[in-house]
Design an enzyme around this catalytic site. Structure first.
Site, PDB file in Angstrom:
ATOM      1  N   HIS A 207       6.692  13.923  28.119  1.00 56.02           N
ATOM      2  CA  HIS A 207       7.250  15.149  28.709  1.00 56.02           C
ATOM      3  C   HIS A 207       6.383  16.390  28.513  1.00 56.02           C
ATOM      4  CE1 HIS A 207       8.507  15.791  24.550  1.00 56.02           C
ATOM      5  NE2 HIS A 207       8.574  17.062  24.859  1.00 56.02           N
TER       6      HIS A 207
HETATM    7  C1  UD1 Z   1      11.303  21.681  25.423  1.00 59.55           C
HETATM    8  C2  UD1 Z   1      10.401  22.221  24.314  1.00 59.55           C
HETATM    9  C3  UD1 Z   1       9.530  21.107  23.769  1.00 59.55           C
HETATM   10  C4  UD1 Z   1      10.378  19.914  23.357  1.00 59.55           C
HETATM   11  C5  UD1 Z   1      11.222  19.485  24.550  1.00 59.55           C
HETATM   12  C6  UD1 Z   1      12.094  18.291  24.280  1.00 59.55           C
HETATM   13  C7  UD1 Z   1       9.706  24.572  24.595  1.00 59.55           C
HETATM   14  C8  UD1 Z   1       8.580  25.466  24.951  1.00 59.55           C
HETATM   15  N1  UD1 Z   1       9.511  23.267  24.807  1.00 59.55           N
HETATM   16  O1  UD1 Z   1      10.465  21.242  26.488  1.00 59.55           O
HETATM   17  O2  UD1 Z   1       8.821  21.567  22.642  1.00 59.55           O
HETATM   18  O3  UD1 Z   1       9.538  18.868  22.929  1.00 59.55           O
HETATM   19  O4  UD1 Z   1      12.048  20.584  24.927  1.00 59.55           O
HETATM   20  O5  UD1 Z   1      12.800  17.941  25.433  1.00 59.55           O
HETATM   21  O6  UD1 Z   1      10.726  25.047  24.142  1.00 59.55           O
HETATM   22  N2  UD1 Z   1      15.710  20.324  32.344  1.00 59.55           N
HETATM   23  C9  UD1 Z   1      16.813  19.706  32.885  1.00 59.55           C
HETATM   24  N3  UD1 Z   1      17.916  19.559  32.085  1.00 59.55           N
HETATM   25  C10 UD1 Z   1      17.964  19.999  30.807  1.00 59.55           C
HETATM   26  C11 UD1 Z   1      16.831  20.641  30.279  1.00 59.55           C
HETATM   27  C12 UD1 Z   1      15.726  20.798  31.046  1.00 59.55           C
HETATM   28  O7  UD1 Z   1      16.800  19.275  34.020  1.00 59.55           O
HETATM   29  O8  UD1 Z   1      19.007  19.827  30.147  1.00 59.55           O
HETATM   30  C13 UD1 Z   1      14.499  20.462  33.184  1.00 59.55           C
HETATM   31  C14 UD1 Z   1      14.434  21.794  33.870  1.00 59.55           C
HETATM   32  O9  UD1 Z   1      13.913  21.581  35.121  1.00 59.55           O
HETATM   33  C15 UD1 Z   1      13.433  22.573  33.066  1.00 59.55           C
HETATM   34  C16 UD1 Z   1      12.519  21.478  32.526  1.00 59.55           C
HETATM   35  O10 UD1 Z   1      13.363  20.331  32.368  1.00 59.55           O
HETATM   36  O11 UD1 Z   1      12.770  23.520  33.835  1.00 59.55           O
HETATM   37  C17 UD1 Z   1      11.905  21.806  31.228  1.00 59.55           C
HETATM   38  O12 UD1 Z   1      12.858  22.222  30.256  1.00 59.55           O
HETATM   39  P1  UD1 Z   1      12.414  23.251  29.090  1.00 59.55           P
HETATM   40  O13 UD1 Z   1      13.517  23.471  28.135  1.00 59.55           O
HETATM   41  O14 UD1 Z   1      11.772  24.457  29.684  1.00 59.55           O
HETATM   42  O15 UD1 Z   1      11.222  22.490  28.396  1.00 59.55           O
HETATM   43  P2  UD1 Z   1      11.033  20.972  27.939  1.00 59.55           P
HETATM   44  O16 UD1 Z   1       9.949  20.388  28.738  1.00 59.55           O
HETATM   45  O17 UD1 Z   1      12.327  20.237  27.869  1.00 59.55           O
END
Ligand code: UD1
Length: 373
Positions: A207
């Site tokens: 991821h």
């Molecule tokens: C975040 C953390 C990362 C961690 C990871 C675990 C930061 C900078 N990054 O990254 O360190 O390893 O979480 O998962 O804080 N999304 C969904 N549903 C959700 C959550 C996210 O669909 O419940 C999608 C959204 O499109 C979002 C993307 O995933 O834009 C990324 O989510 P985000 O929380 O920004 O970062 P992660 O890649 O999950």
């Protein structure tokens, strides 16, 4: 003493569960739990609260997804109100996600003490958003709880005082050992059938933006994994960020790589604990595999968790096809890193952390004045 615990994203939930369990053993410690809402899908959040028996949060900030600036700002604005209303003595943050940094900044500006669990880790790769979160959080942290010696060395080099650094061990491992001992067969028959059918299999997760946000690197990784899967199948729970990118870039994935929706903690553990190896870019899995002695190939060029390489079962492989295949071939030829359990990865980290808060009681105003002004 009132401790405000922050959790926002999936890897936070495993870390707060043992801390809350431990705090509850101390009548003189009070806590509130704030969920920032950084992760919000059932599989990314509620499933973990359920699996890990985490109490319902006192506040849900509903921050959601967005650009880094927007997400961080949304968390800060809502969390400031919580701090003003609740007046905690300590804000406790874990790990390195945007919620960690956002809450630490808010607390510090309100002159509330900040405790950081998993402090001091550094990848020295400033292109990683988590590295910025780690550096900013530690620059304003009052109490540092570290998981490995290298983290303490980093903090000392950055001018932190030894007296503020506590080598507590790893709450992620507390959670792992606690859950492993209670693990039962999942309800969903897929898991058991998959294991029966494939006595040898690999578990993988992916991821990191540096791997999944670029078409070239995703293609290169899957060229290697598709090839390996012709000999040993993979099971692959797909993170929502990765799912979007795989679809957008139309990445070709072998049918021997079994794609699943994101898994809860227990289902995931049930699969990876019996795998022949884990291929991942996760921070937590690098450590958990060391905790259980399972070989781990990390699809990154660096790690902020060097003890998993120096003492554990982790090998840095990067995301180039050739190197991923080399790693697989060495495993196939019987080269297996035995690894040992790092210091204090013994299931008692939360106990050590909460003991520190207990000893600090005298520094903070009593919770209840008992009617005396
Ligand atoms: C975040 C953390 C990362 C961690 C990871 C675990 C930061 C900078 N990054 O990254 O360190 O390893 O979480 O998962 O804080 N999304 C969904 N549903 C959700 C959550 C996210 O669909 O419940 C999608 C959204 O499109 C979002 C993307 O995933 O834009 C990324 O989510 P985000 O929380 O920004 O970062 P992660 O890649 O999950």
């Amino acid at each position: 003493m009132k401790i405000c615990i922050i959790a926002g994203a999936r890897p936070n939930f495993m870390k707060i569960a043992p801390i809350i369990r431990e705090i509850k053993k101390h009548d003189n410690l009070d806590y509130i739990l704030v969920h920032t809402g950084q992760h919000y899908d059932y599989e990314m959040s509620d499933a973990f609260f359920k699996d890990l028996e985490i109490p319902k949060p006192d506040y849900f900030l509903n921050a959601g997804s967005g650009s880094h600036a927007r997400q961080t700002a949304d968390i800060m604005v809502s969390f400031e109100d919580v701090c003003i209303d609740e007046k905690p003595d300590i804000v406790l943050v874990v790990g390195d996600v945007n919620s960690t940094m956002a809450a630490a900044i808010v607390a510090k500006k309100l002159l509330i003490k900040v405790a950081h669990v998993e402090a001091g880790l550094r990848s020295f790769d400033i292109s990683m958003p988590e590295e910025i979160n780690r550096m900013v959080t530690d620059s304003i942290t009052d109490y540092f709880f570290i998981t490995e010696k290298a983290a303490g060395d980093n903090l000392i080099k950055e001018g932190k005082l030894q007296k503020d650094i506590y080598f507590s061990g790893h709450v992620m491992i507390d959670n792992l050992l606690y859950q492993k001992q209670k693990l039962v067969k999942p309800d969903n028959p897929f898991f058991e059938e998959f294991k029966k059918k494939n006595n040898k299999y690999f578990f993988m997760t992916l991821h990191r933006p540096s791997n999944v946000d670029s078409k070239e690197s995703l293609e290169e990784i899957f060229e290697a994994l598709n090839e390996i899967s012709q000999e040993v199948p993979f099971v692959f729970p797909v993170h929502p960020r990765t799912r979007k990118k795989l679809d957008e870039f139309k990445i070709d994935i072998s049918e021997n790589i079994f794609q699943l929706n994101p898994l809860g903690f227990k289902d995931s553990l049930y699969l990876w604990k019996d795998s022949s190896a884990v291929f991942t870019d996760s921070g937590g899995l690098q450590e958990e595999t060391t905790g259980l002695g399972i070989p781990c190939f990390t699809l990154r060029e660096n790690t902020e968790r060097p003890v998993t390489i120096d003492e554990g079962t982790n090998t840095l492989v990067g995301n180039k096809k050739e190197n991923i295949l080399l790693a697989y071939n060495s495993l196939k030829n019987g080269v297996i890193k035995a690894g040992k359990i790092p210091k204090f990865w013994d299931g008692r980290a939360a106990e050590r952390i909460v003991a520190v808060f207990n000893d600090m009681q005298a520094l903070f105003a009593p919770l209840d004045h008992g009617g005396i002004n």
